[in-house]
Enzyme design. Structure first.
Site, PDB file in Angstrom:
ATOM      1  N   ARG A   1      -9.188  -3.979   0.230  1.00  0.00           N
ATOM      2  CA  ARG A   1      -8.812  -5.114   1.065  1.00  0.00           C
ATOM      3  C   ARG A   1     -10.078  -5.831   1.526  1.00  0.00           C
ATOM      4  NH1 ARG A   1      -3.934  -7.134   0.227  1.00  0.00           N
ATOM      5  NH2 ARG A   1      -2.250  -5.649   0.608  1.00  0.00           N
TER       6      ARG A   1
ATOM      7  N   ALA B   1       3.945  -3.758  -1.341  1.00  0.00           N
ATOM      8  CA  ALA B   1       4.463  -4.846  -0.510  1.00  0.00           C
ATOM      9  C   ALA B   1       4.189  -6.183  -1.175  1.00  0.00           C
ATOM     10  CB  ALA B   1       3.823  -4.802   0.875  1.00  0.00           C
TER      11      ALA B   1
ATOM     12  N   GLU C   1       3.895  -4.453  -9.100  1.00  0.00           N
ATOM     13  CA  GLU C   1       2.783  -3.655  -8.605  1.00  0.00           C
ATOM     14  C   GLU C   1       2.767  -2.216  -9.121  1.00  0.00           C
ATOM     15  OE1 GLU C   1       2.303  -3.924  -4.371  1.00  0.00           O
ATOM     16  OE2 GLU C   1       1.964  -6.083  -4.450  1.00  0.00           O
TER      17      GLU C   1
ATOM     18  N   SER D   1       2.411  -9.041  14.727  1.00  0.00           N
ATOM     19  CA  SER D   1       1.505  -9.597  15.746  1.00  0.00           C
ATOM     20  C   SER D   1       2.040 -10.920  16.272  1.00  0.00           C
ATOM     21  CB  SER D   1       0.103  -9.801  15.156  1.00  0.00           C
ATOM     22  OG  SER D   1      -0.478  -8.580  14.808  1.00  0.00           O
ATOM     23  N   PRO D   2       3.120 -10.901  17.083  1.00  0.00           N
ATOM     24  CA  PRO D   2       3.745 -12.149  17.522  1.00  0.00           C
ATOM     25  C   PRO D   2       2.900 -12.987  18.476  1.00  0.00           C
ATOM     26  CG  PRO D   2       4.779 -10.280  18.604  1.00  0.00           C
ATOM     27  CD  PRO D   2       3.835  -9.727  17.574  1.00  0.00           C
ATOM     28  N   GLY D   3       1.768 -12.473  18.906  1.00  0.00           N
ATOM     29  CA  GLY D   3       0.885 -13.262  19.765  1.00  0.00           C
ATOM     30  C   GLY D   3       0.208 -14.395  19.021  1.00  0.00           C
TER      31      GLY D   3
ATOM     32  N   GLU E   1       4.886 -14.170  11.316  1.00  0.00           N
ATOM     33  CA  GLU E   1       5.197 -13.289  10.183  1.00  0.00           C
ATOM     34  C   GLU E   1       6.182 -12.201  10.592  1.00  0.00           C
ATOM     35  OE1 GLU E   1       3.059 -10.387   6.898  1.00  0.00           O
ATOM     36  OE2 GLU E   1       2.006 -10.809   8.772  1.00  0.00           O
TER      37      GLU E   1
ATOM     38  N   GLU F   1      -7.905  -7.376  -6.571  1.00  0.00           N
ATOM     39  CA  GLU F   1      -7.580  -6.140  -5.845  1.00  0.00           C
ATOM     40  C   GLU F   1      -6.359  -5.453  -6.454  1.00  0.00           C
ATOM     41  OE1 GLU F   1      -7.263  -9.180  -2.894  1.00  0.00           O
ATOM     42  OE2 GLU F   1      -8.856  -9.286  -4.365  1.00  0.00           O
TER      43      GLU F   1
END
Length: 176
Positions: free
Chosen positions: A58, A70, A90, A107-109, A113, A136
């Site tokens: 990553r 994913a 994949e 991460s709703p801040g 997503e 990758e």
């Protein structure tokens, strides 16, 4: 409170960065928000105990990590369609059974997503389609790991990816 206006600051292949103007009791506030189409993570069982994990590089972390397979939802694509497509691309596996486990906002801040976790069973090995892959993805390793061992890997800090931790632990809590 509500969003009264938004400006698009950047539009990329995966995300869009926007400045939201939020009406609050204190007046107009600005928030930088990452808009994302959403993603699906697959808890894919090759048998009753073993799941597929990817070991991949990553760039944002500049290291390799373990993750559930994913992928990002395409416009108009259902969660199940995305899961089947991404699992085949994949890992080379096709699943006959797909069951929704849970959905969450990581991460709703700062982003809208939503990640959907699905359980995939009755896998059949197929030939991987010729899909467009990032470097990758071309060099990632797909490993079969006992789900109990995956839990131990979380405890030892070897699995640190949030969707992977949530997927494994939710399965062990709700479906075991």
């Amino acid at each position: 409170m509500r969003v009264v206006k938004k400006d698009v600051l950047y539009e990329g292949r995966i995300i869009r960065l926007c400045r939201y103007y939020v009406e609050t009791p204190e007046g107009l506030q600005e928030r930088d928000i990452v808009e994302h189409r959403g993603a699906v993570a697959m808890l894919a069982f090759v048998d009753d105990r073993k799941i597929l994990l990817e070991y991949r590089y990553r760039p944002a972390l500049d290291k390799h990590i373990y993750e559930l397979p994913a992928g990002i939802l395409k416009p108009g694509e259902s969660v199940e369609e995305c899961a089947k497509r991404e699992l085949l691309e994949e890992t080379g596996y096709e699943a006959k059974k797909v069951e929704h486990l849970l959905s969450f906002y990581p991460s709703p801040g700062y982003t809208n997503e939503m990640i959907h976790i699905v359980i995939m069973k009755d896998l059949v090995k197929r030939e991987k389609p010729q899909a467009e892959m990032s470097p990758e993805e071309k060099y990632m390793e797909v490993r079969e790991v006992d789900i109990g061992e995956a839990l131990e890997m979380i405890k030892r800090g070897e699995i640190t990816d949030g969707k992977t931790i949530i997927g494994i632990m939710s399965y062990l809590m709700f479906k075991r």
